[in-house]
Scaffold this active site. Structure first.
Site, short mmCIF file in Angstrom:
data_model
loop_
_atom_site.label_atom_id
_atom_site.label_comp_id
_atom_site.label_asym_id
_atom_site.label_seq_id
_atom_site.Cartn_x
_atom_site.Cartn_y
_atom_site.Cartn_z
N HIS A 18 65.92 17.62 62.80
CA HIS A 18 66.36 17.13 61.48
C HIS A 18 66.03 18.17 60.40
CE1 HIS A 18 65.71 12.79 63.10
NE2 HIS A 18 67.01 12.98 62.98
N LYS A 42 69.89 -0.47 65.30
CA LYS A 42 68.63 -0.02 65.91
C LYS A 42 67.44 -0.84 65.43
CE LYS A 42 69.85 4.89 66.47
NZ LYS A 42 69.62 6.26 65.96
N ARG A 96 74.14 17.82 68.25
CA ARG A 96 73.49 18.52 69.36
C ARG A 96 74.41 18.71 70.55
NH1 ARG A 96 69.05 14.01 69.21
NH2 ARG A 96 71.07 13.03 68.92
N SER A 133 64.78 11.40 67.88
CA SER A 133 63.71 10.47 67.45
C SER A 133 63.41 9.47 68.56
CB SER A 133 64.15 9.72 66.20
OG SER A 133 64.37 10.61 65.14
O1 PNS Z 1 69.95 8.62 62.67
P1 PNS Z 1 71.05 7.63 63.00
O2 PNS Z 1 70.48 6.31 63.41
O3 PNS Z 1 72.02 8.17 64.00
O4 PNS Z 1 71.84 7.43 61.62
C1 PNS Z 1 72.96 6.58 61.58
C2 PNS Z 1 73.30 6.20 60.15
C3 PNS Z 1 72.10 5.56 59.47
C4 PNS Z 1 73.73 7.43 59.39
C5 PNS Z 1 74.45 5.16 60.28
O5 PNS Z 1 73.98 4.03 60.95
C6 PNS Z 1 75.02 4.76 58.93
O6 PNS Z 1 75.82 5.48 58.37
N1 PNS Z 1 74.60 3.59 58.40
C7 PNS Z 1 75.08 3.09 57.14
C8 PNS Z 1 75.94 1.85 57.30
C9 PNS Z 1 77.38 2.09 56.82
O7 PNS Z 1 77.62 2.54 55.72
N2 PNS Z 1 78.33 1.75 57.73
C10 PNS Z 1 79.75 1.84 57.47
C11 PNS Z 1 80.39 3.22 57.60
S1 PNS Z 1 80.16 4.05 59.13
#
Ligand code: PNS
Length: 164
Positions: A18, A42, A96, A133
């Site tokens: 990150h 999650k 990745r 993570s």
């Molecule tokens: O580190 P992660 O868990 O892969 O991150 C995922 C994250 C938090 C970026 C994703 O879950 C997210 O964008 N959440 C926000 C919810 C949202 O706006 N959803 C609608 C559009 S995709």
């Protein structure tokens, strides 16, 4: 006008992969917001506030990190709502592998469709290709040494949480 990018994620906890992506984003955009977002899919290990604190500490302790970065959290509403609020037009995601591309693609298209927010994929140093993570949490919970994969602040924090 300054170009603001948001680097969103669960950061549960932040890893060296990150930090690598955050550093690269800060070299390309005028301002970078590292945004700790609640991922409804999650079950988090750490509360949002603790994740924010660990990112701030990790950035403070890293001499290679530029100063155009701020850290925030977002727990209510869409990610693109935060982008609109702060005037950010771009999301940056670390990739990745092809698995990450497949995971991210529907979100890229949804965020563009919802609010016209574009997504830029950045590749971290391949040295971090196996670091996530999820695996850091697993290794830490089974008593392994996570210090090669996380910033020192996170390693210290997880070490303190380790059962005696
Ligand atoms: O580190 P992660 O868990 O892969 O991150 C995922 C994250 C938090 C970026 C994703 O879950 C997210 O964008 N959440 C926000 C919810 C949202 O706006 N959803 C609608 C559009 S995709």
């Amino acid at each position: 006008m300054s170009k603001i990018a948001v680097v969103p994620g669960s950061f549960d906890p932040v890893t060296l992969g990150h930090l690598d992506v955050i550093r690269r984003a800060a070299g390309v955009f005028d301002e970078v917001h590292v945004l700790v977002v609640h991922n409804p899919g999650k079950n988090a290990m750490l509360p949002l506030s603790e994740r924010v604190g660990l990112i701030k500490k990790s950035l403070e302790e890293d001499p290679d990190i530029p100063d155009n970065i701020l850290v925030a959290s977002w727990s209510v509403g869409l990610l693109v709502d935060y982008c609109t609020e702060v005037g950010a037009s771009v999301l940056v995601k670390g990739i990745r592998s092809q698995i990450d591309v497949a995971y991210e693609t529907p979100m890229v298209l949804m965020n563009r469709s919802l609010a016209g927010v574009e997504t830029v994929f950045m590749l971290p140093d391949p040295a971090h290709a196996h670091v996530s993570s999820t695996l850091v949490r697993q290794v830490a919970s089974l008593g392994g040494d996570v210090s090669p994969y996380v910033p020192p602040a996170v390693a210290r924090f997880l070490d303190k949480k380790r059962p005696a």
